[in-house]
Design a protein around this motif. Structure first.
Motif, PDB file in Angstrom:
ATOM      1  N   GLN A   1       0.826  -1.201   0.000  1.00 21.79           N
ATOM      2  CA  GLN A   1       0.000   0.000   0.000  1.00 21.79           C
ATOM      3  C   GLN A   1       0.864   1.257   0.000  1.00 21.79           C
ATOM      4  O   GLN A   1       1.820   1.377   0.767  1.00 21.79           O
ATOM      5  N   GLY A   2       0.494   2.212  -0.839  1.00 24.78           N
ATOM      6  CA  GLY A   2       1.250   3.456  -0.906  1.00 24.78           C
ATOM      7  C   GLY A   2       1.243   4.214   0.399  1.00 24.78           C
ATOM      8  O   GLY A   2       2.224   4.890   0.745  1.00 24.78           O
ATOM      9  N   ALA A   3       0.151   4.112   1.160  1.00 21.06           N
ATOM     10  CA  ALA A   3       0.068   4.827   2.435  1.00 21.06           C
ATOM     11  C   ALA A   3       1.187   4.416   3.379  1.00 21.06           C
ATOM     12  O   ALA A   3       1.735   5.246   4.110  1.00 21.06           O
ATOM     13  N   PHE A   4       1.523   3.116   3.371  1.00 23.64           N
ATOM     14  CA  PHE A   4       2.597   2.638   4.239  1.00 23.64           C
ATOM     15  C   PHE A   4       3.910   3.334   3.906  1.00 23.64           C
ATOM     16  O   PHE A   4       4.636   3.792   4.793  1.00 23.64           O
ATOM     17  N   TRP A   5       4.223   3.452   2.627  1.00 19.18           N
ATOM     18  CA  TRP A   5       5.520   4.008   2.229  1.00 19.18           C
ATOM     19  C   TRP A   5       5.574   5.517   2.403  1.00 19.18           C
ATOM     20  O   TRP A   5       6.616   6.062   2.780  1.00 19.18           O
ATOM     21  N   TRP A   6       4.460   6.219   2.151  1.00 19.83           N
ATOM     22  CA  TRP A   6       4.475   7.667   2.368  1.00 19.83           C
ATOM     23  C   TRP A   6       4.530   7.997   3.857  1.00 19.83           C
ATOM     24  O   TRP A   6       5.230   8.936   4.266  1.00 19.83           O
ATOM     25  N   LEU A   7       3.807   7.227   4.671  1.00 14.82           N
ATOM     26  CA  LEU A   7       3.903   7.431   6.119  1.00 14.82           C
ATOM     27  C   LEU A   7       5.312   7.134   6.607  1.00 14.82           C
ATOM     28  O   LEU A   7       5.869   7.853   7.449  1.00 14.82           O
ATOM     29  N   SER A   8       5.893   6.062   6.093  1.00 19.24           N
ATOM     30  CA  SER A   8       7.266   5.719   6.473  1.00 19.24           C
ATOM     31  C   SER A   8       8.224   6.836   6.097  1.00 19.24           C
ATOM     32  O   SER A   8       9.113   7.208   6.883  1.00 19.24           O
ATOM     33  N   ALA A   9       8.052   7.403   4.902  1.00 18.98           N
ATOM     34  CA  ALA A   9       8.928   8.499   4.468  1.00 18.98           C
ATOM     35  C   ALA A   9       8.771   9.714   5.369  1.00 18.98           C
ATOM     36  O   ALA A   9       9.762  10.348   5.777  1.00 18.98           O
ATOM     37  N   ALA A  10       7.529  10.061   5.706  1.00 16.14           N
ATOM     38  CA  ALA A  10       7.286  11.236   6.543  1.00 16.14           C
ATOM     39  C   ALA A  10       7.948  11.092   7.908  1.00 16.14           C
ATOM     40  O   ALA A  10       8.661  11.995   8.376  1.00 16.14           O
ATOM     41  N   PHE A  11       7.719   9.959   8.548  1.00 16.58           N
ATOM     42  CA  PHE A  11       8.247   9.804   9.896  1.00 16.58           C
ATOM     43  C   PHE A  11       9.738   9.482   9.892  1.00 16.58           C
ATOM     44  O   PHE A  11      10.427   9.751  10.881  1.00 16.58           O
ATOM     45  N   ALA A  12      10.248   8.936   8.799  1.00 14.81           N
ATOM     46  CA  ALA A  12      11.694   8.735   8.692  1.00 14.81           C
ATOM     47  C   ALA A  12      12.418  10.082   8.616  1.00 14.81           C
ATOM     48  O   ALA A  12      13.440  10.295   9.282  1.00 14.81           O
ATOM     49  N   LEU A  13      11.897  11.004   7.814  1.00 14.71           N
ATOM     50  CA  LEU A  13      12.508  12.327   7.711  1.00 14.71           C
ATOM     51  C   LEU A  13      12.432  13.071   9.041  1.00 14.71           C
ATOM     52  O   LEU A  13      13.386  13.740   9.459  1.00 14.71           O
ATOM     53  N   SER A  14      11.290  12.950   9.703  1.00 18.05           N
ATOM     54  CA  SER A  14      11.152  13.610  11.002  1.00 18.05           C
ATOM     55  C   SER A  14      12.088  13.010  12.038  1.00 18.05           C
ATOM     56  O   SER A  14      12.721  13.722  12.826  1.00 18.05           O
ATOM     57  N   ARG A  15      12.196  11.690  12.027  1.00 20.52           N
ATOM     58  CA  ARG A  15      13.090  11.033  12.989  1.00 20.52           C
ATOM     59  C   ARG A  15      14.548  11.367  12.699  1.00 20.52           C
ATOM     60  O   ARG A  15      15.363  11.466  13.617  1.00 20.52           O
ATOM     61  N   PHE A  16      14.901  11.549  11.438  1.00 21.06           N
ATOM     62  CA  PHE A  16      16.246  12.006  11.098  1.00 21.06           C
ATOM     63  C   PHE A  16      16.544  13.306  11.836  1.00 21.06           C
ATOM     64  O   PHE A  16      17.615  13.479  12.429  1.00 21.06           O
ATOM     65  N   THR A  17      15.582  14.210  11.811  1.00 21.73           N
ATOM     66  CA  THR A  17      15.746  15.495  12.493  1.00 21.73           C
ATOM     67  C   THR A  17      15.838  15.318  13.999  1.00 21.73           C
ATOM     68  O   THR A  17      16.726  15.868  14.664  1.00 21.73           O
ATOM     69  N   VAL A  18      14.906  14.559  14.568  1.00 22.58           N
ATOM     70  CA  VAL A  18      14.852  14.397  16.028  1.00 22.58           C
ATOM     71  C   VAL A  18      16.115  13.723  16.553  1.00 22.58           C
ATOM     72  O   VAL A  18      16.683  14.130  17.573  1.00 22.58           O
ATOM     73  N   VAL A  19      16.570  12.692  15.845  1.00 16.76           N
ATOM     74  CA  VAL A  19      17.753  11.956  16.297  1.00 16.76           C
ATOM     75  C   VAL A  19      19.008  12.814  16.199  1.00 16.76           C
ATOM     76  O   VAL A  19      19.864  12.798  17.096  1.00 16.76           O
ATOM     77  N   ALA A  20      19.133  13.578  15.128  1.00 17.98           N
ATOM     78  CA  ALA A  20      20.291  14.471  14.995  1.00 17.98           C
ATOM     79  C   ALA A  20      20.320  15.484  16.127  1.00 17.98           C
ATOM     80  O   ALA A  20      21.377  15.761  16.707  1.00 17.98           O
TER      81      ALA A  20
END
Length: 390
Positions: A207-226
């Motif tokens: 499902q596309g929703a899974f991958w777009w949600l994953s992309a959104a929270f991956a980018l956000s987590r990149f920021t939070v972790v840094a």
């Protein structure tokens, strides 16, 4: 309590020990921060396995073993003198994070609660949101009094005493084992199966929703972790004292609690996707607040970053549960955690390399703000994909 202690010791305290370790051992910022990147990568790689394990067997054994191993590894960290050994220990702590922190905890809550799921997750994250508020100042004080090695030994003891007994003694696999339905209801009164429960892990991956949600929270987590890995040295470079830096970073935890309190009434009025998009945009604004001269910008950063980080933790859990249900929550959320980990793993090392190359955290702040804005666009696209899903 176990989430508060786990995040405080395994995640937030890392930034406090960067500079004292580098002074004693002669490591560069990129080299020391890279170990945290490795921990996050291992945590993400282990997340699908941990999710499937909890779906099938419950979290008791996994979280108990993780707590015991975590205490031993934090103590071993206090004795480290070589970079390869430090990387090995951090890899082990990555396994511990996968076995004990939010991904597993939310899977437990998704099994035990349906009607009260948002409330249950809110309660846990309200308390755990204080992890940085409690442990960044605590670790800073312990390091000043005992040195970084002594401070880590105290934190290892706290992790053992406050996490292992609750996990080992209190956790149970599922409410049906006690003759109950989710939310503590008798079996005959339990809620009907959610439509999303019919979606298995493999179907979710298509499902596309899974991958777009994953992309959104991956980018956000990149920021939070840094930010988590570099927050203290970043604020020191911007001209703030060590005491003020510790206070500002600690206040992020308090604002996370506020963000979660705001999230609940907002959810009743604003669609999940729109609320997530606005939250990502505010996260970008928080980072841009640090680009000015030292002053009130640090408190604007701490306030907005805490508010958004607090809300996003719950938004991710709510979006996954709303679309995919709870029957396979652990496996689906674990798969998403793996995608997120592959992106966020580069955050501590990447921020360290960019800092070393530019001799400044300014380009790092611009990069992280851009990542947050891209996350807002990705979650908007996921909303469209959810609407199209059968």
């Amino acid at each position: 309590m176990t989430q508060t202690v786990g995040f405080g010791v395994l995640y937030y305290a890392f930034s406090v020990f960067l500079e004292p370790m580098e002074r004693e051992l002669g490591w560069s910022r990129a080299a020391s921060a890279g170990a945290f990147s490795l921990a996050l990568l291992v945590s993400g790689l282990a997340a699908p396995f941990c999710g499937r394990w909890v779906d099938r067997h419950g979290a008791r054994a996994l979280m108990s073993l993780g707590s015991a191993l975590g205490a031993l590894l934090v103590f071993a960290w206090s004795l480290v003198s070589s970079l390869p050994l430090f990387y090995l220990i951090q890899a082990g702590l990555g396994l511990v994070m996968a076995a004990t922190l939010y991904d597993v905890a939310f899977t437990v809550l998704a099994v035990w609660f349906r009607r009260r799921q948002h409330g249950a997750m809110l309660v846990v994250t309200l308390v755990a949101g204080l992890a940085s508020t409690i442990f960044v100042p605590t670790a800073t004080l312990l390091e000043a009094q005992l040195g970084w090695r002594g401070a880590l030994q105290v934190l290892a003891l706290l992790l053992a005493l406050l996490s292992l007994p609750p996990h080992a003694l209190l956790l149970r696999r599922r409410p049906e084992d006690l003759g109950l339905s989710p939310d503590g209801l008798p079996l005959a009164e339990g809620p009907e199966r959610e439509p999303g429960d019919l979606i298995g892990p493999r179907q979710a991956l298509r499902q596309g929703a899974f991958w777009w949600l994953s992309a959104a929270f991956a980018l956000s987590r990149f920021t939070v972790v840094a930010v988590a890995a570099h927050s203290v040295p970043l604020l020191l470079e911007r001209g703030y004292s060590s005491a003020l830096a510790a206070a500002a970073v600690g206040s992020i935890g308090l604002m996370q609690v506020a963000g979660r309190l705001v999230y609940t009434p907002a959810l009743a009025r604003v669609p999940l996707g729109a609320l997530a998009c606005a939250t990502f945009a505010l996260q970008a604004l928080a980072l841009l607040a640090l680009l000015g001269p030292p002053g009130l910008g640090v408190w604007l950063f701490a306030g907005l970053f805490g508010l958004t980080n607090g809300a996003l933790t719950l938004l991710r859990a709510a979006l996954v549960a709303a679309h995919f249900g709870s029957r396979h929550y652990g496996a689906i959320n674990g798969n998403m955690a793996l995608v997120i980990a592959l992106v966020q793993t580069g955050a501590p090392l990447g921020a360290g390399l960019l800092h070393d190359a530019a001799r400044s955290y300014t380009p790092v702040l611009w990069l992280l703000a851009a990542a947050s804005l891209l996350a807002a666009l990705a979650v908007l696209r996921s909303t469209t994909e959810v609407a199209r899903a059968p």
